[in-house]
Design a protein around this motif. Structure first.
Motif, mmCIF file in Angstrom:
data_model
loop_
_atom_site.group_PDB
_atom_site.id
_atom_site.type_symbol
_atom_site.label_atom_id
_atom_site.label_comp_id
_atom_site.label_asym_id
_atom_site.label_seq_id
_atom_site.Cartn_x
_atom_site.Cartn_y
_atom_site.Cartn_z
ATOM 1 N N ALA A 131 0.828 -1.205 0.000
ATOM 2 C CA ALA A 131 0.000 0.000 0.000
ATOM 3 C C ALA A 131 0.863 1.255 0.000
ATOM 4 O O ALA A 131 0.610 2.206 -0.757
ATOM 5 C CB ALA A 131 -0.926 -0.001 1.208
ATOM 6 N N LEU A 132 1.900 1.274 0.828
ATOM 7 C CA LEU A 132 2.774 2.436 0.886
ATOM 8 C C LEU A 132 3.497 2.655 -0.440
ATOM 9 O O LEU A 132 3.661 3.795 -0.893
ATOM 10 C CB LEU A 132 3.792 2.269 2.013
ATOM 11 N N GLN A 133 3.942 1.576 -1.066
ATOM 12 C CA GLN A 133 4.634 1.703 -2.342
ATOM 13 C C GLN A 133 3.709 2.307 -3.400
ATOM 14 O O GLN A 133 4.118 3.203 -4.155
ATOM 15 C CB GLN A 133 5.150 0.345 -2.804
ATOM 16 N N VAL A 134 2.470 1.840 -3.437
ATOM 17 C CA VAL A 134 1.501 2.385 -4.385
ATOM 18 C C VAL A 134 1.239 3.865 -4.109
ATOM 19 O O VAL A 134 0.975 4.651 -5.035
ATOM 20 C CB VAL A 134 0.193 1.572 -4.324
ATOM 21 N N MET A 135 1.358 4.267 -2.853
ATOM 22 C CA MET A 135 1.124 5.658 -2.467
ATOM 23 C C MET A 135 2.338 6.544 -2.680
ATOM 24 O O MET A 135 2.323 7.723 -2.334
ATOM 25 C CB MET A 135 0.674 5.699 -1.002
ATOM 26 N N GLY A 136 3.405 5.989 -3.248
ATOM 27 C CA GLY A 136 4.574 6.790 -3.583
ATOM 28 C C GLY A 136 5.627 6.884 -2.501
ATOM 29 O O GLY A 136 6.511 7.736 -2.561
ATOM 30 N N VAL A 137 5.563 6.008 -1.527
ATOM 31 C CA VAL A 137 6.548 6.015 -0.438
ATOM 32 C C VAL A 137 7.814 5.293 -0.892
ATOM 33 O O VAL A 137 7.758 4.217 -1.487
ATOM 34 C CB VAL A 137 5.966 5.344 0.814
ATOM 35 N N GLY A 138 8.951 5.916 -0.603
ATOM 36 C CA GLY A 138 10.242 5.333 -0.957
ATOM 37 C C GLY A 138 11.362 6.152 -0.354
ATOM 38 O O GLY A 138 11.126 6.994 0.530
ATOM 39 N N PRO A 139 12.603 5.945 -0.783
ATOM 40 C CA PRO A 139 13.743 6.699 -0.245
ATOM 41 C C PRO A 139 13.519 8.206 -0.357
ATOM 42 O O PRO A 139 13.011 8.708 -1.360
ATOM 43 C CB PRO A 139 14.902 6.241 -1.136
ATOM 44 N N GLY A 140 13.878 8.908 0.710
ATOM 45 C CA GLY A 140 13.721 10.357 0.736
ATOM 46 C C GLY A 140 12.371 10.829 1.207
ATOM 47 O O GLY A 140 12.132 12.038 1.301
ATOM 48 N N THR A 141 11.476 9.893 1.530
ATOM 49 C CA THR A 141 10.154 10.262 2.030
ATOM 50 C C THR A 141 10.008 9.847 3.490
ATOM 51 O O THR A 141 10.844 9.128 4.035
ATOM 52 C CB THR A 141 9.033 9.608 1.202
#
Length: 387
Positions: free
Chosen positions: A70-80
């Motif tokens: 879910a987080l990945q789909v929401m644009g969560v990644g390095p730098g966030t």
């Protein structure tokens, strides 16, 4: 010593009957045991989505994977950054950290044990990509305030609903509140296949991206290995889905029993000197009561742990509550915030207290009889009184 011989033989968990057996045979005999060729996962997703008021549900391997996907789909990644309650199971923070995002712990309300919205608002930065309320033990976080904050700050919510199957906020189910939500079907959860998870999505575009990422980036009908995105294999198998369809069919009746038992047990616990049960928010119009939680304010963590051991010896399925996530070695291994344990602890006094003084009982206790609620309270009163 209080004698409660025979009264503490609570219903077993997990529960199953011929419905699960029939489902497993059905999955076996269809001849396709993975979701691409079978029907059980598709049917479970449709039934689970409808039950929770969501247009889309995606079944996955675990509740932790549900959060991560879910987080990945929401644009969560390095730098966030992702804002999480400090008092929660470690998966809430690790799901963000495994994606390279910094998990930012904030304090919780000392009555409901859910995220403090004011603290969450204060933690928002330009790098914040999600706020993750955890509906602790089935008690909703303050979704009115959180939805207002989400709109004003332009930061989406991810509901960690691992404890909240069938819960309602102002009469609406988790999937009907306009935000993504993640569920767990681990062995102790309110419905289970031993392991498993699901994500509900309000938007078709999110669901389709999540499907790709949960299946190695591969579309449903692909025959040429044209993987469209990065991803992993988070697919649920047909056997687990067949069991979960059966589990979902009896969830309402189990919730009804727990909703009858908790007010009784809570009132009995509240009468014990030094014991404070988890509070309620009347806007949570249906609470499935994943755990029966209570505090013994002022007790040390060491003494609390000793009391848990005694409660177990006396026949209660008792557990020490979660540690604040920042008080685990795991939290500091990947994508940790640039501050110390002490600095986080100073702004999370309620999470510090709960780490030391909170106890919970497995939800199967709340499937017991009214007489057993009195027996539980008798044991707790006796054990706490001797501390």
């Amino acid at each position: 010593m209080v004698v409660v011989s025979g009264l503490l033989e609570f219903p077993a968990w997990p529960q199953y009957d011929d419905t699960e057996k029939a489902g497993l045979i059905r999955a076996l005999e269809q001849g396709q045991w993975w979701r691409i060729g079978g029907n059980e996962v598709d049917l479970f997703e449709s039934e689970f989505a409808a039950y929770h008021g969501s247009p889309h549900a995606l079944a996955v391997t675990t509740g932790t994977h549900a959060l991560e996907l879910a987080l990945q789909v929401m644009g969560v990644g390095p730098g966030t950054e992702v804002i999480v309650p400090a008092f929660t199971f470690i998966s809430s923070s690790q799901a963000a950290q495994r994606l390279g995002a910094v998990a930012v712990p904030v304090d919780v309300d000392l009555d409901t044990y859910c995220i403090d919205v004011t603290a969450a608002e204060a933690a928002i930065t330009p790098r914040t990509r999600a706020i993750m309320p955890v509906h602790m033990a089935g008690q909703f976080a303050d979704m009115d305030a959180l939805m207002k904050l989400s709109v004003s700050a332009d930061v989406p919510l991810l509901q960690d609903a691992a404890h909240a199957h069938g819960a309602e906020w102002r009469g609406k189910r988790v999937g009907d509140l306009g935000s993504v939500a993640a569920f767990s079907f681990q062995n102790g959860k309110l419905m289970t296949a031993g392991e498993g998870g699901a994500v509900t999505f309000p938007e078709a575009e999110q669901f389709e991206l999540a499907f790709l990422r949960h299946s190695c980036g591969r579309p449903r009908t692909d025959r040429s290995y044209l993987h469209r995105t990065s991803g992993s294999n988070f697919r649920m198998n047909e056997f687990a889905a067949s069991v979960l369809r059966a589990q979902l069919s009896r969830l309402d009746s189990q919730i009804a029993v727990r909703e009858e038992r908790w007010p009784l047990l809570s009132s009995l616990l509240a009468q014990i000197p030094g014991v404070v049960p988890q509070g309620t928010d009347d806007r949570c119009t249906r609470n499935p009561h994943y755990m029966a939680m209570f505090r013994i304010p002022g007790i040390t963590e060491e003494r609390r742990n000793e009391l848990v051991d005694v409660l177990i010896e006396r026949g209660l399925p008792a557990f020490a509550a979660f540690r604040a996530v920042y008080r685990t070695a795991a939290f500091w291994e990947l994508a940790a915030p640039d501050e110390s344990v002490d600095s986080i602890a100073n702004r999370c006094p309620n999470s510090e207290a709960l780490t030391a003084d909170c106890i919970w009982l497995h939800h199967r206790t709340l499937l017991g009889t009214p007489e057993q609620m009195h027996a539980i309270a008798d044991v707790v009163a006796d054990v706490v009184g001797r501390s």
